[in-house]
Motif scaffolding. Sequence first.
Motif, PDB file in Angstrom:
ATOM      1  N   PHE A 129      13.253  -1.748  14.426  1.00 63.31           N
ATOM      2  CA  PHE A 129      11.720  -2.121  13.834  1.00 63.31           C
ATOM      3  C   PHE A 129      10.855  -0.181  14.200  1.00 63.31           C
ATOM      4  CE2 PHE A 129      13.327  -6.162  15.002  1.00 63.31           C
ATOM      5  CZ  PHE A 129      12.676  -6.917  13.927  1.00 63.31           C
ATOM      6  N   VAL A 156       7.444   0.814  14.415  1.00 65.42           N
ATOM      7  CA  VAL A 156       6.285   0.410  14.385  1.00 65.42           C
ATOM      8  C   VAL A 156       5.167   1.398  14.597  1.00 65.42           C
ATOM      9  CG1 VAL A 156       4.741  -0.602  16.757  1.00 65.42           C
ATOM     10  CG2 VAL A 156       7.383  -1.418  15.905  1.00 65.42           C
ATOM     11  N   LYS A 207       0.831   2.049  15.237  1.00 62.43           N
ATOM     12  CA  LYS A 207      -0.915   2.457  14.974  1.00 62.43           C
ATOM     13  C   LYS A 207      -1.565   2.821  14.545  1.00 62.43           C
ATOM     14  CE  LYS A 207      -0.719  -1.172  18.688  1.00 62.43           C
ATOM     15  NZ  LYS A 207      -1.003  -1.066  20.701  1.00 62.43           N
ATOM     16  N   ASN A 239       6.707   4.427  17.438  1.00 65.13           N
ATOM     17  CA  ASN A 239       7.856   4.263  18.430  1.00 65.13           C
ATOM     18  C   ASN A 239       8.758   5.070  17.643  1.00 65.13           C
ATOM     19  OD1 ASN A 239       8.983   2.972  15.517  1.00 65.13           O
ATOM     20  ND2 ASN A 239       9.678   1.248  17.283  1.00 65.13           N
ATOM     21  N   TYR A 280      -2.049  -2.142  12.768  1.00 56.83           N
ATOM     22  CA  TYR A 280      -0.696  -2.060  13.425  1.00 56.83           C
ATOM     23  C   TYR A 280      -0.037  -2.506  11.949  1.00 56.83           C
ATOM     24  CZ  TYR A 280       2.830  -3.949  16.570  1.00 56.83           C
ATOM     25  OH  TYR A 280       3.458  -4.538  17.003  1.00 56.83           O
ATOM     26  N   SER A 281       1.462  -2.140  12.385  1.00 53.95           N
ATOM     27  CA  SER A 281       2.434  -2.681  11.162  1.00 53.95           C
ATOM     28  C   SER A 281       3.630  -1.979  11.747  1.00 53.95           C
ATOM     29  CB  SER A 281       2.908  -1.007  10.206  1.00 53.95           C
ATOM     30  OG  SER A 281       3.246  -1.253   9.376  1.00 53.95           O
ATOM     31  N   VAL A 282       4.409  -2.906  11.716  1.00 53.64           N
ATOM     32  CA  VAL A 282       5.944  -3.200  11.472  1.00 53.64           C
ATOM     33  C   VAL A 282       6.739  -3.433  10.569  1.00 53.64           C
ATOM     34  CG1 VAL A 282       7.775  -4.358  13.188  1.00 53.64           C
ATOM     35  CG2 VAL A 282       4.948  -4.656  14.313  1.00 53.64           C
ATOM     36  N   ARG A 283       7.927  -2.639  10.296  1.00 60.77           N
ATOM     37  CA  ARG A 283       8.716  -2.482   9.419  1.00 60.77           C
ATOM     38  C   ARG A 283      10.344  -2.589   9.755  1.00 60.77           C
ATOM     39  NH1 ARG A 283       4.465   0.501  10.327  1.00 60.77           N
ATOM     40  NH2 ARG A 283       5.871   2.668  10.321  1.00 60.77           N
ATOM     41  N   ARG A 284      10.550  -3.828   9.107  1.00 62.17           N
ATOM     42  CA  ARG A 284      12.693  -3.404   8.782  1.00 62.17           C
ATOM     43  C   ARG A 284      12.611  -3.846   8.007  1.00 62.17           C
ATOM     44  NH1 ARG A 284      10.671  -9.662   9.952  1.00 62.17           N
ATOM     45  NH2 ARG A 284      10.929 -10.684   7.838  1.00 62.17           N
TER      46      ARG A 284
END
Length: 175
Positions: free
Chosen positions: A20, A22, A24, A35, A114-118
């Motif tokens: 993931f 992550v 901001k 992250n 806020y972004s979460v990428r997978r």
Amino acid sequence: MKDKSIVPTHVERTMRDGDFIVSKTNTKGQLTYCNRIFIEFSGYSEAQLLGQQHNIVRHPHMPRSIFHLLWSRIQSGEEIFAYVKNMHADGSFYWVYANVTASLDLNGNIVGYYSVRRKPSTKAMATIPALYDEIYAEEQRHPSKDQLNAGATFLNTKLSELGISYDHFVYQLQG
């Protein structure tokens, strides 16, 4: 600042299933958090990333109209899911399935994003790269000032032909 001397290569990096990415940003798109997976896939150190525009990882062949759609949605406080092609500091590229949302203060004002990428699904990667190449090519056929509209029109025509909304299309591909 994005290093314009980086030359895109045809080397692809692939996210692992459990990864993931992550990050901001503030309201201007400057990174305030990233992250370790973001650091790994970007090829930059945390110190090189923080304070920089998030587009430091933007691949130059990513359709502008997709980013315009993404920014329009999040600036109005809506959540969006999108496929994005990013670039590592060495010029290699990687695809992500991104979820981006606005971060709100107690009064409901947007204070950042806020972004979460997978990892994108195999099904998505069988469709999205070719579609984005088509959108990008359509954008390039027009003067800079008309590229966003040309890309959006192309995408909307494709979605209309499929009888599906953008959001449903993206969700269906990720499955």
